[in-house]
Design a protein around this motif. Structure first.
Motif, PDB file in Angstrom:
ATOM      1  N   ASP A  77       3.693   3.875 -14.826  1.00  0.00           N
ATOM      2  CA  ASP A  77       3.965   5.312 -14.847  1.00  0.00           C
ATOM      3  C   ASP A  77       2.743   6.158 -14.492  1.00  0.00           C
ATOM      4  N   ARG A  78       1.813   5.592 -13.736  1.00  0.00           N
ATOM      5  CA  ARG A  78       0.719   6.419 -13.201  1.00  0.00           C
ATOM      6  C   ARG A  78       1.275   7.333 -12.118  1.00  0.00           C
ATOM      7  N   VAL A  79       2.361   6.878 -11.481  1.00  0.00           N
ATOM      8  CA  VAL A  79       3.102   7.693 -10.521  1.00  0.00           C
ATOM      9  C   VAL A  79       4.472   7.933 -11.141  1.00  0.00           C
ATOM     10  N   HIS A  80       4.726   9.172 -11.538  1.00  0.00           N
ATOM     11  CA  HIS A  80       5.995   9.494 -12.193  1.00  0.00           C
ATOM     12  C   HIS A  80       7.113   9.710 -11.169  1.00  0.00           C
ATOM     13  N   ALA A  81       6.783  10.382 -10.063  1.00  0.00           N
ATOM     14  CA  ALA A  81       7.786  10.686  -9.046  1.00  0.00           C
ATOM     15  C   ALA A  81       7.192  10.443  -7.666  1.00  0.00           C
ATOM     16  N   LEU A  82       8.006   9.855  -6.804  1.00  0.00           N
ATOM     17  CA  LEU A  82       7.535   9.508  -5.467  1.00  0.00           C
ATOM     18  C   LEU A  82       8.627   9.812  -4.447  1.00  0.00           C
ATOM     19  N   ARG A  83       8.314  10.702  -3.530  1.00  0.00           N
ATOM     20  CA  ARG A  83       9.208  11.005  -2.407  1.00  0.00           C
ATOM     21  C   ARG A  83       8.697  10.207  -1.228  1.00  0.00           C
ATOM     22  N   ILE A  84       9.563   9.406  -0.629  1.00  0.00           N
ATOM     23  CA  ILE A  84       9.164   8.516   0.462  1.00  0.00           C
ATOM     24  C   ILE A  84       9.861   8.920   1.756  1.00  0.00           C
ATOM     25  N   MET A  85       9.068   9.123   2.787  1.00  0.00           N
ATOM     26  CA  MET A  85       9.574   9.363   4.133  1.00  0.00           C
ATOM     27  C   MET A  85       9.003   8.245   5.009  1.00  0.00           C
ATOM     28  N   ALA A  86       9.784   7.196   5.182  1.00  0.00           N
ATOM     29  CA  ALA A  86       9.318   5.992   5.877  1.00  0.00           C
ATOM     30  C   ALA A  86      10.029   5.869   7.219  1.00  0.00           C
ATOM     31  N   ARG A  87       9.233   5.746   8.276  1.00  0.00           N
ATOM     32  CA  ARG A  87       9.783   5.654   9.636  1.00  0.00           C
ATOM     33  C   ARG A  87       9.155   4.453  10.360  1.00  0.00           C
ATOM     34  N   ALA A  88       9.913   3.935  11.295  1.00  0.00           N
ATOM     35  CA  ALA A  88       9.391   2.919  12.206  1.00  0.00           C
ATOM     36  C   ALA A  88       8.820   3.656  13.428  1.00  0.00           C
ATOM     37  N   PRO A  89       7.908   3.042  14.159  1.00  0.00           N
ATOM     38  CA  PRO A  89       7.375   3.692  15.359  1.00  0.00           C
ATOM     39  C   PRO A  89       8.516   4.089  16.312  1.00  0.00           C
ATOM     40  N   GLY A  90       8.391   5.269  16.874  1.00  0.00           N
ATOM     41  CA  GLY A  90       9.384   5.745  17.815  1.00  0.00           C
ATOM     42  C   GLY A  90      10.542   6.521  17.174  1.00  0.00           C
ATOM     43  N   GLU A  91      10.576   6.570  15.870  1.00  0.00           N
ATOM     44  CA  GLU A  91      11.651   7.328  15.206  1.00  0.00           C
ATOM     45  C   GLU A  91      11.245   8.759  14.966  1.00  0.00           C
TER      46      GLU A  91
END
Length: 91
Positions: A77-91
């Motif tokens: 719980d050192r990171v309580h909330a995490l928003r992830i925007m993960a893309r592959a190259p070219g997206e």
């Protein structure tokens, strides 16, 4: 960049070799909300990254790779909330 943000960056670079990576501390937007520790504590983050490791994977599989790379940062719980925007190259 704070200590937790720097650790997030370091772990994601080591695990996923991203072509692009932004780690943003959003903690100040959550003052008074659940998981916010007060003062200058880092707890809420957005990560935006582009990595070849995400090619051909769906959103959930990409998020799992990110969480696996962060390991105990999230589990402890050192990171309580995490928003992830993960893309592959070219997206």
């Amino acid at each position: 960049m704070g200590k937790v943000a720097a650790e997030i960056e370091s772990r994601l670079v080591a695990a996923l070799s991203p072509q692009a990576l932004d780690v943003i501390d959003d903690s100040h937007h959550h003052a008074g909300h659940a998981g916010h520790r007060g003062d200058d504590a880092e707890s809420h983050f957005t990560v935006a990254l582009t990595a070849a490791a995400f090619a051909g994977l769906g959103r959930v599989a990409r998020q799992r790779l990110v969480y696996a790379a962060l390991g105990d940062l999230v589990a402890a719980d050192r990171v309580h909330a995490l928003r992830i925007m993960a893309r592959a190259p070219g997206e």
